[in-house]
Design an enzyme around this catalytic site. Structure first.
Site, PDB file in Angstrom:
ATOM      1  N   CYS A 191      40.438  39.296  38.117  1.00 56.96           N
ATOM      2  CA  CYS A 191      41.443  39.601  39.139  1.00 56.96           C
ATOM      3  C   CYS A 191      42.680  38.724  38.955  1.00 56.96           C
ATOM      4  CB  CYS A 191      40.835  39.395  40.532  1.00 56.96           C
ATOM      5  SG  CYS A 191      42.013  39.653  41.853  1.00 56.96           S
ATOM      6  N   CYS A 246      44.353  37.433  42.095  1.00 57.10           N
ATOM      7  CA  CYS A 246      43.647  36.343  42.807  1.00 57.10           C
ATOM      8  C   CYS A 246      43.854  35.012  42.088  1.00 57.10           C
ATOM      9  CB  CYS A 246      42.141  36.562  42.851  1.00 57.10           C
ATOM     10  SG  CYS A 246      41.621  38.224  43.037  1.00 57.10           S
ATOM     11  N   ASP A 247      43.756  35.052  40.767  1.00 51.22           N
ATOM     12  CA  ASP A 247      43.658  33.797  40.012  1.00 51.22           C
ATOM     13  C   ASP A 247      44.877  33.463  39.164  1.00 51.22           C
ATOM     14  OD1 ASP A 247      41.090  33.598  41.042  1.00 51.22           O
ATOM     15  OD2 ASP A 247      40.217  34.715  39.391  1.00 51.22           O
TER      16      ASP A 247
END
Ligand code: NAP
Length: 322
Positions: free
Chosen positions: A137, A140-141
């Site tokens: 992701c 997200c990261d």
């Protein structure tokens, strides 16, 4: 969760599809039970800003959007159960569900909104460095890769989108694709090609994620045309190789397509079993958007409500005839 074990509507999954279904079903006084599933709030809880959900001109954080939907459904009488459905029996109504292998639940209608999970390569080293360089992701990261060099695996729209997104942080993004041709749409591919921070390596397979025992330090690639193996340094690798629908429980009970997605009848959320409805990513391999998931969640609740009304009307007719 209340002590009740018999419901008119049980909704499996608490992403945008499940929670929209819950808002509509609870406003129809059906007092639905939402089973949270393994990732309460769904995939949006692992994203940062959502910029394309209508109504939020300046964007909204994914977890905040899901909290709002959850509260909205609760306000109209939705009940929540933390946990997972471990088995289902759809052979007769009421359908029988097992919550966490312990509690039996019965429901007149079932709305499946169990979503999809990101696919992984299946390498032991990928598992070992998950969260320590390996991610599925970018939104997200990506933030953790400021001024770093990263890889993105895949040749579809997700890979192009994630690669472009990652250039906000990383100094260099290399897309690793197993073929020479791309599945991605022309516009997405062109955008990635024009981005000076993005490089492409085609006809390569990821053989191994390399690391120092704690964090990832690079990748071992195999040229799929020549067979040559080479190591490349890098700080992160993002898997963008598609998703798998969460439908294992329904194999042999519902009609699924070749990729495992639940088949719904045209223009409805009806599945192959009367009284079972499916919405969101579990039945959609094409659009996979929060707003389309929410839209089909609304449809599922309306379909379930109409189904229940029809069943009641039929029962009343039978009583009158007797
Ligand atoms: P996808 O289109 O199925 O592409 C997956 C890619 O991963 C393919 O290039 C595939 O290679 C590769 N792949 C699959 N398994 C692999 C493996 N084991 N090892 C190495 N490579 C592997 O999936 P997606 O990109 O997630 O897109 C899914 C759907 O969402 C599409 O309809 C897409 O258009 C849509 N989408 C749209 C947007 C947007 O418009 N903003 C953004 C993201 C996704 P092969 O090509 O060789 O099979």
């Amino acid at each position: 969760m209340s002590e009740a074990t018999h419901y008119e509507v049980v909704i499996m999954g608490s992403g945008p599809a499940g929670l929209t279904a819950a808002i509509y079903a609870s406003r129809a006084n059906l007092r639905p039970l939402v089973i949270d599933g393994s990732q309460p709030g769904g995939q949006l809880t692992i994203t940062t800003e959502v910029e394309n959900f209508p109504g939020f001109a300046h964007g909204i954080m994914g977890p905040k959007l899901m909290d709002e939907m959850r509260e909205q459904a609760r306000r109209f009488g939705t009940d929540y159960a933390y946990g997972e459905i471990t088995s289902v029996d759809l052979s007769e109504r009421p359908f029988k569900l097992m919550l966490d292998g312990k509690k039996e639940l019965y429901t007149e209608t079932l709305i499946i909104a169990s979503g999809a999970t990101a696919k992984l390569l299946g390498l032991p080293s990928e598992k070992k460095y998950m969260g320590y360089g390996v991610s599925a992701c970018a939104t997200c990261d990506g933030f953790f890769y400021k001024e770093r060099e990263v890889f993105v695996v895949g040749g579809g729209d997700s890979a192009m989108e994630e690669a472009n997104f990652l250039t906000k942080y990383a100094t260099k993004v290399t897309i690793l694709h197993r073929r020479d041709e791309f599945r991605a749409s022309k516009i997405m591919l062109d955008r990635a090609r024009k981005n000076p921070k993005i490089q492409f390596m085609t006809s390569v397979g990821v053989e191994e994620i390399l690391g120092d025992g704690k964090v990832m330090t690079g990748v071992r690639l195999k040229n799929l045309k020549t067979g040559k193996v080479s190591d490349h340094a890098g700080d992160g690798i993002f898997m963008a190789i598609g998703h798998l629908p969460n439908t294992k429980l329904f194999q042999g009970q519902l009609q699924l397509d070749a990729a495992g997605y639940i088949v719904t009848k045209k223009s409805t959320t009806e599945t192959s079993v009367a009284g079972v409805f499916a919405c969101g990513d579990v039945q959609d391999s094409v659009y996979r958007q929060a707003i389309t998931a929410a839209g089909t969640g609304c449809m599922a609740a309306i379909d379930a409500e109409r189904f229940l009304e029809r069943v009641k009307a039929e029962q009343n007719d039978l009583v009158r005839q007797e």
